[in-house]
Design a protein around this motif. Structure first.
Motif, PDB file in Angstrom:
ATOM      1  N   HIS A  73       0.812  -1.225   0.000  1.00  0.00           N
ATOM      2  CA  HIS A  73       0.000   0.000   0.000  1.00  0.00           C
ATOM      3  C   HIS A  73       0.841   1.269   0.000  1.00  0.00           C
ATOM      4  CE1 HIS A  73       0.799  -0.240   4.365  1.00  0.00           C
ATOM      5  NE2 HIS A  73       0.609   1.056   4.356  1.00  0.00           N
ATOM      6  N   GLU A  74       2.095   1.167   0.453  1.00  0.00           N
ATOM      7  CA  GLU A  74       2.933   2.370   0.532  1.00  0.00           C
ATOM      8  C   GLU A  74       3.725   2.623  -0.749  1.00  0.00           C
ATOM      9  OE1 GLU A  74       6.711   1.868   2.939  1.00  0.00           O
ATOM     10  OE2 GLU A  74       5.568   0.132   3.684  1.00  0.00           O
ATOM     11  N   PHE A  75       3.588   1.737  -1.752  1.00  0.00           N
ATOM     12  CA  PHE A  75       4.349   1.896  -2.986  1.00  0.00           C
ATOM     13  C   PHE A  75       3.414   2.100  -4.175  1.00  0.00           C
ATOM     14  CE2 PHE A  75       6.746  -1.184  -0.322  1.00  0.00           C
ATOM     15  CZ  PHE A  75       7.837  -0.369  -0.018  1.00  0.00           C
ATOM     16  N   GLU A  76       3.790   2.985  -5.070  1.00  0.00           N
ATOM     17  CA  GLU A  76       3.039   3.160  -6.311  1.00  0.00           C
ATOM     18  C   GLU A  76       3.463   2.139  -7.364  1.00  0.00           C
ATOM     19  OE1 GLU A  76       3.333   7.117  -7.784  1.00  0.00           O
ATOM     20  OE2 GLU A  76       2.094   7.975  -6.192  1.00  0.00           O
ATOM     21  N   ASN A  77       4.743   1.739  -7.301  1.00  0.00           N
ATOM     22  CA  ASN A  77       5.288   0.837  -8.310  1.00  0.00           C
ATOM     23  C   ASN A  77       6.076  -0.278  -7.628  1.00  0.00           C
ATOM     24  OD1 ASN A  77       4.591   2.630 -10.673  1.00  0.00           O
ATOM     25  ND2 ASN A  77       5.986   3.996  -9.581  1.00  0.00           N
ATOM     26  N   GLN A 122       1.862  -0.758 -11.373  1.00  0.00           N
ATOM     27  CA  GLN A 122       2.349   0.503 -11.910  1.00  0.00           C
ATOM     28  C   GLN A 122       1.324   1.585 -11.619  1.00  0.00           C
ATOM     29  OE1 GLN A 122       5.276   1.376 -14.172  1.00  0.00           O
ATOM     30  NE2 GLN A 122       5.971  -0.275 -12.840  1.00  0.00           N
ATOM     31  N   ASN A 123       1.793   2.690 -11.034  1.00  0.00           N
ATOM     32  CA  ASN A 123       0.899   3.800 -10.686  1.00  0.00           C
ATOM     33  C   ASN A 123      -0.277   3.314  -9.838  1.00  0.00           C
ATOM     34  OD1 ASN A 123       2.473   5.682 -12.204  1.00  0.00           O
ATOM     35  ND2 ASN A 123       1.481   4.950 -14.071  1.00  0.00           N
ATOM     36  N   SER A 124       0.037   2.394  -8.927  1.00  0.00           N
ATOM     37  CA  SER A 124      -0.910   1.874  -7.930  1.00  0.00           C
ATOM     38  C   SER A 124      -1.977   0.943  -8.511  1.00  0.00           C
ATOM     39  CB  SER A 124      -1.588   3.018  -7.160  1.00  0.00           C
ATOM     40  OG  SER A 124      -0.629   3.764  -6.438  1.00  0.00           O
TER      41      SER A 124
END
Length: 278
Positions: free
Chosen positions: A121-125, A141-143
């Motif tokens: 949840h803390e990463f977009e990619n 990618q991009n959530s």
């Protein structure tokens, strides 16, 4: 309270769960009858759904070990299930249950489940990798899940490597071929100080470092999250893995990458359910 149903279809069992909020409140296992396959396995899927369904159910998500036409909900060449070469699963189940049905590859479900419910949840990619009988991958990618054509991206295990493919060195077959013993049994030996088992896990860590290097060169994600049965033994191979990343041509990339292991139970069910949220 409204709920969604997640179904994880495997070659041995079909696992279903009723998800309310962030929790599985009810779960059910049934044999997939994969050797019979066809309508029999489809009947098991329906029975699992029927057992979990209630008036508050809003959607059904399904993870399958295969390529998928996401838009049409057709699954192709499902591994280890006989006569599931082309199944119009979305149409069949939406007609039966009058609810939206979302279907994706099981490794993609793992990755998106981590995004919605876990450490992703803390990463977009990031890339989610399952280490078990096979080596599966899902790319966020991009959530969101990468919108590829056939749910086939992230299948790093199929990349040619040494005399075979990466999956043969990063999945369970590596341990059977090297020591004629399952990974979990070798892990117990290694944790008890057995030098042979420790050396095998060191060798395994070297192969995993190759997998990571490929991911970094192709995707360059913020994080890699490992799941699956072998990932539970991460402590046995992480040191040699990191040591073998030191020759990566871009040291800053290695310094920045987060390599984590999933701490979610029943991620297959949660990941399938997450498709409904997507």
């Amino acid at each position: 309270m409204n709920n969604i149903i997640g179904i994880d279809i495997g070659g041995t069992s079909i696992v279903g769960g009723k998800i309310e909020g962030n929790s599985i409140v009810e779960q059910l296992y049934m044999s997939s009858n994969a050797a019979i396959g066809g309508e029999v396995t489809l009947g098991v899927v329906k029975k699992v759904i029927e057992s979990l369904l209630d008036s508050n159910t809003r959607a059904i998500g399904i993870g399958v070990p295969s390529v998928v036409d996401r838009e049409k909900g057709i699954v192709y060449n499902v591994q280890n299930i006989k006569n599931w070469d082309e199944v119009f699963l979305k149409d069949i189940l939406e007609s039966e249950f009058k609810l939206p049905v979302y279907i994706d590859n099981d490794a993609n479900c793992f990755a998106y489940g981590e995004k919605v419910f876990g450490q992703g949840h803390e990463f977009e990619n990031f890339v989610g990798i399952t280490l078990g009988t096979g080596v599966g991958g899902g790319i966020i990618q991009n959530s969101h899940l990468l919108k590829d054509s056939n749910c086939g991206s992230g299948e790093f295990g199929e990349i040619p490597y040494l005399d075979s493919i990466l999956e043969d060195y990063c999945g369970s077959r590596f341990f059977l071929r090297t020591a004629n013993q399952p990974a979990h049994e070798l892990a117990i030996r290694a944790m008890n100080g057995d030098s042979e088992a420790i050396e095998i896990y060191n060798l395994y860590g070297q192969h995993i470092s190759v997998l990571i290097k490929i991911i970094l060169l192709i995707i360059d994600p913020q994080a890699i999250i490992f799941g699956g049965s072998i990932a539970k033994s991460f402590d046995l191979f992480k040191d040699i893995m990191f040591k073998n990343l030191k020759d990566f041509p871009y040291p800053k990339t290695v310094d920045k990458i987060k390599i984590l292991t999933s701490d979610l139970e029943n991620i297959g069910v949660l990941g399938a359910g997450a498709l409904c949220i997507e």
